[in-house]
Motif scaffolding. Structure first.
Motif, PDB file in Angstrom:
ATOM      1  N   VAL A   1      17.037  -0.844   7.971  1.00  0.00           N
ATOM      2  CA  VAL A   1      17.144  -1.825   6.893  1.00  0.00           C
ATOM      3  C   VAL A   1      16.689  -1.173   5.595  1.00  0.00           C
ATOM      4  N   PRO A   2      17.570  -0.993   4.611  1.00  0.00           N
ATOM      5  CA  PRO A   2      17.163  -0.318   3.383  1.00  0.00           C
ATOM      6  C   PRO A   2      16.319  -1.209   2.490  1.00  0.00           C
ATOM      7  N   PHE A   3      15.526  -0.595   1.624  1.00  0.00           N
ATOM      8  CA  PHE A   3      14.810  -1.342   0.600  1.00  0.00           C
ATOM      9  C   PHE A   3      15.802  -1.639  -0.522  1.00  0.00           C
ATOM     10  N   ARG A   4      15.845  -2.885  -0.913  1.00  0.00           N
ATOM     11  CA  ARG A   4      16.792  -3.259  -1.974  1.00  0.00           C
ATOM     12  C   ARG A   4      16.007  -3.879  -3.126  1.00  0.00           C
TER      13      ARG A   4
ATOM     14  N   ASP B   1     -19.304 -10.695  12.104  1.00  0.00           N
ATOM     15  CA  ASP B   1     -19.470 -12.113  12.396  1.00  0.00           C
ATOM     16  C   ASP B   1     -18.116 -12.820  12.280  1.00  0.00           C
ATOM     17  N   GLU B   2     -17.577 -13.280  13.431  1.00  0.00           N
ATOM     18  CA  GLU B   2     -16.266 -13.921  13.419  1.00  0.00           C
ATOM     19  C   GLU B   2     -16.264 -15.213  12.613  1.00  0.00           C
ATOM     20  N   ARG B   3     -17.423 -15.847  12.485  1.00  0.00           N
ATOM     21  CA  ARG B   3     -17.491 -17.093  11.723  1.00  0.00           C
ATOM     22  C   ARG B   3     -17.245 -16.843  10.238  1.00  0.00           C
ATOM     23  N   LYS B   4     -17.464 -15.611   9.786  1.00  0.00           N
ATOM     24  CA  LYS B   4     -17.279 -15.270   8.373  1.00  0.00           C
ATOM     25  C   LYS B   4     -15.912 -14.626   8.113  1.00  0.00           C
ATOM     26  N   PHE B   5     -15.096 -14.512   9.145  1.00  0.00           N
ATOM     27  CA  PHE B   5     -13.833 -13.782   8.989  1.00  0.00           C
ATOM     28  C   PHE B   5     -12.924 -14.440   7.957  1.00  0.00           C
ATOM     29  N   GLN B   6     -12.439 -13.612   7.058  1.00  0.00           N
ATOM     30  CA  GLN B   6     -11.410 -14.030   6.103  1.00  0.00           C
ATOM     31  C   GLN B   6     -10.672 -12.786   5.620  1.00  0.00           C
ATOM     32  N   MET B   7      -9.358 -12.872   5.590  1.00  0.00           N
ATOM     33  CA  MET B   7      -8.538 -11.793   5.058  1.00  0.00           C
ATOM     34  C   MET B   7      -7.936 -12.249   3.733  1.00  0.00           C
ATOM     35  N   ARG B   8      -7.983 -11.360   2.747  1.00  0.00           N
ATOM     36  CA  ARG B   8      -7.366 -11.642   1.451  1.00  0.00           C
ATOM     37  C   ARG B   8      -6.449 -10.469   1.093  1.00  0.00           C
ATOM     38  N   MET B   9      -5.241 -10.773   0.655  1.00  0.00           N
ATOM     39  CA  MET B   9      -4.305  -9.726   0.275  1.00  0.00           C
ATOM     40  C   MET B   9      -3.421 -10.198  -0.869  1.00  0.00           C
ATOM     41  N   THR B  10      -3.231  -9.318  -1.840  1.00  0.00           N
ATOM     42  CA  THR B  10      -2.238  -9.524  -2.883  1.00  0.00           C
ATOM     43  C   THR B  10      -1.312  -8.321  -2.837  1.00  0.00           C
ATOM     44  N   ALA B  11      -0.014  -8.565  -2.735  1.00  0.00           N
ATOM     45  CA  ALA B  11       0.916  -7.450  -2.535  1.00  0.00           C
ATOM     46  C   ALA B  11       2.203  -7.674  -3.313  1.00  0.00           C
ATOM     47  N   ALA B  12       2.865  -6.555  -3.623  1.00  0.00           N
ATOM     48  CA  ALA B  12       4.141  -6.594  -4.336  1.00  0.00           C
ATOM     49  C   ALA B  12       4.971  -5.387  -3.926  1.00  0.00           C
ATOM     50  N   THR B  13       6.271  -5.486  -4.136  1.00  0.00           N
ATOM     51  CA  THR B  13       7.178  -4.387  -3.840  1.00  0.00           C
ATOM     52  C   THR B  13       7.651  -3.757  -5.140  1.00  0.00           C
ATOM     53  N   ILE B  14       7.526  -2.434  -5.212  1.00  0.00           N
ATOM     54  CA  ILE B  14       7.974  -1.673  -6.379  1.00  0.00           C
ATOM     55  C   ILE B  14       8.974  -0.647  -5.867  1.00  0.00           C
ATOM     56  N   GLY B  15      10.246  -0.990  -5.925  1.00  0.00           N
ATOM     57  CA  GLY B  15      11.253  -0.099  -5.343  1.00  0.00           C
ATOM     58  C   GLY B  15      10.979   0.089  -3.860  1.00  0.00           C
ATOM     59  N   PRO B  16      10.934   1.347  -3.370  1.00  0.00           N
ATOM     60  CA  PRO B  16      10.673   1.608  -1.949  1.00  0.00           C
ATOM     61  C   PRO B  16       9.184   1.652  -1.605  1.00  0.00           C
ATOM     62  N   VAL B  17       8.344   1.124  -2.491  1.00  0.00           N
ATOM     63  CA  VAL B  17       6.891   1.153  -2.285  1.00  0.00           C
ATOM     64  C   VAL B  17       6.348  -0.274  -2.225  1.00  0.00           C
TER      65      VAL B  17
ATOM     66  N   LEU C   1       7.588  -4.810 -11.713  1.00  0.00           N
ATOM     67  CA  LEU C   1       8.456  -5.391 -10.697  1.00  0.00           C
ATOM     68  C   LEU C   1       9.889  -5.546 -11.178  1.00  0.00           C
ATOM     69  N   HIS C   2      10.119  -5.357 -12.466  1.00  0.00           N
ATOM     70  CA  HIS C   2      11.481  -5.474 -12.979  1.00  0.00           C
ATOM     71  C   HIS C   2      12.312  -4.322 -12.422  1.00  0.00           C
ATOM     72  N   PRO C   3      13.523  -4.603 -11.909  1.00  0.00           N
ATOM     73  CA  PRO C   3      14.323  -3.548 -11.269  1.00  0.00           C
ATOM     74  C   PRO C   3      14.513  -2.301 -12.127  1.00  0.00           C
ATOM     75  N   ILE C   4      14.665  -2.463 -13.427  1.00  0.00           N
ATOM     76  CA  ILE C   4      14.879  -1.314 -14.305  1.00  0.00           C
ATOM     77  C   ILE C   4      13.645  -0.434 -14.356  1.00  0.00           C
ATOM     78  N   VAL C   5      12.474  -1.056 -14.251  1.00  0.00           N
ATOM     79  CA  VAL C   5      11.217  -0.312 -14.331  1.00  0.00           C
ATOM     80  C   VAL C   5      10.774   0.169 -12.954  1.00  0.00           C
ATOM     81  N   ALA C   6      11.057  -0.630 -11.927  1.00  0.00           N
ATOM     82  CA  ALA C   6      10.545  -0.329 -10.580  1.00  0.00           C
ATOM     83  C   ALA C   6      11.042   1.002 -10.045  1.00  0.00           C
ATOM     84  N   ALA C   7      12.325   1.313 -10.240  1.00  0.00           N
ATOM     85  CA  ALA C   7      12.889   2.547  -9.679  1.00  0.00           C
ATOM     86  C   ALA C   7      12.200   3.796 -10.224  1.00  0.00           C
ATOM     87  N   PRO C   8      12.109   3.983 -11.553  1.00  0.00           N
ATOM     88  CA  PRO C   8      11.404   5.174 -12.048  1.00  0.00           C
ATOM     89  C   PRO C   8       9.915   5.151 -11.747  1.00  0.00           C
ATOM     90  N   MET C   9       9.316   3.948 -11.683  1.00  0.00           N
ATOM     91  CA  MET C   9       7.892   3.861 -11.363  1.00  0.00           C
ATOM     92  C   MET C   9       7.652   4.330  -9.936  1.00  0.00           C
TER      93      MET C   9
END
Length: 335
Positions: A332-335, A43-59, A190-198
């Motif tokens: 474009v690299p992940f930074r 049902d297009e009348r009910k359409f809704q998209m929900r997303m929560t996202a984050a970047t963890i290093g290259p992921v 999400l902290h850079p020090i933690v993100a890389a090994p994670m």
């Protein structure tokens, strides 16, 4: 407003998106993951998209949900691999010609060189999905480091990923633990020090737990290199930018040239100089993938790593990694 949130994701933040407009939802998803099409089946009348996202290093890790049934399809992913895990319910999906029904017990893994299709979120049981986008170069480099080889072709993953195996459950536990941090903009992951090994744990765990064409080699015991070969490899790694000859190398490890050549052929199936060339190609690739093309040129990088003939360098580079130096410099690299 959503464009500011997308930029926050790219700056290694975490953001939540919500839209009742199909075009806007498609634009958000395409920006964070891949260009794709969305077809509303419910049902297009009910359409809704929900997303929560984050970047963890290259992921990129996201929690995605639709309020009505949709079908999503993409072209080849090209620069990334993808894993989708329904938190409940089912997701009919495929990578290339392979098809599966993903569930909380069976994830779907999508190859970078195949088109994808997803169909789900049907009433009355919506299907929130944990969606991981993993940078292709980072994952293939992780595999290459583990095996000590050059990975030139895309990793051929099976679309089915059994999450009920011991290693599957352990990997899922890591993903779920990280997903609980998505709602916090100051999440530790999400902290850079933690993100890389994670991120490294996520990628290594996927390579060990999911089926693919290199998996058996990851489980095979690695033969110990003879002492003189190990010393020679360590020396080449530490002095790759310096002029090295086989004579100099043999002198450094205290062996004859013949003994060194036999040791490399027996242990690694190559010669000392070919192995040195591979090390230099890998160093050049790493530099190209992380350089600004407006500042750095391919020839400059090639010469820095001892490749004086641009055409020959380009040919050897593509044979080793499946892409040209100029293509990787534009990535474009992940930074």
């Amino acid at each position: 407003m959503y464009e500011e949130n997308v930029e926050a994701i790219e700056r290694r933040g975490t953001s939540t998106f919500q839209s009742e407009d199909v075009d806007e939802a498609r634009s958000i998803g395409s920006k964070i993951y891949y260009p794709h099409e969305v077809r509303v089946l419910g049902d297009e009348r009910k359409f809704q998209m929900r997303m929560t996202a984050a970047t963890i290093g290259p992921v990129v890790l996201g929690r995605l949900d639709y309020s009505t049934e949709v079908e999503i399809y993409t072209n080849e992913l090209k620069d990334a691999y993808q894993v989708n895990i329904p938190m409940r319910g089912e997701l009919m999906t495929g990578s290339g010609r392979a098809r599966t029904t993903a569930t909380p017990h069976r994830a779907a893994v999508y190859r970078c060189d195949q088109r994808t299709v997803l169909r789900g979120w049907a009433s009355p049981y919506p299907t929130p999905v944990l969606a991981l986008k993993i940078d292709r170069h980072a994952l293939e480099e992780q595999l290459a480091d583990r095996l000590g080889i050059a990975v030139a072709d895309p990793i051929i993953f099976d679309v089915d990923f059994d999450l009920d195996t011991v290693v599957g459950r352990q990997w899922l536990s890591l993903v779920e633990g990280l997903s609980h941090q998505l709602d916090s903009p100051e999440a530790l992951a999400l902290h850079p020090i933690v993100a890389a090994p994670m991120a490294e744990c996520l990628m290594s765990g996927l390579l060990v737990a999911a089926e693919h064409d290199y998996r058996s080699r990851l489980y095979a015991p690695a033969p110990a290199l003879p002492g003189l070969v190990r010393m020679a490899v360590d020396y080449m790694e530490a002095h790759a930018q310096e002029p090295i000859t086989v004579t100099r190398l043999a002198r450094q490890v205290g062996a004859s040239v013949r003994a060194l050549q036999v040791g490399f052929q027996t242990s690694l199936g190559t010669t000392p100089m070919r192995h040195l060339k591979l090390i230099r190609l890998q160093r050049a690739r790493k530099e190209l993938l992380t350089s600004d093309p407006s500042v750095t040129g391919v020839t400059e990088v090639a010469q820095r790593w001892g490749f004086l003939h641009p055409g020959r360098f380009a040919g050897e580079y593509k044979a080793a990694f499946g892409s040209s130096p100029s293509e990787d410099l534009r990535t474009v690299p992940f930074r």
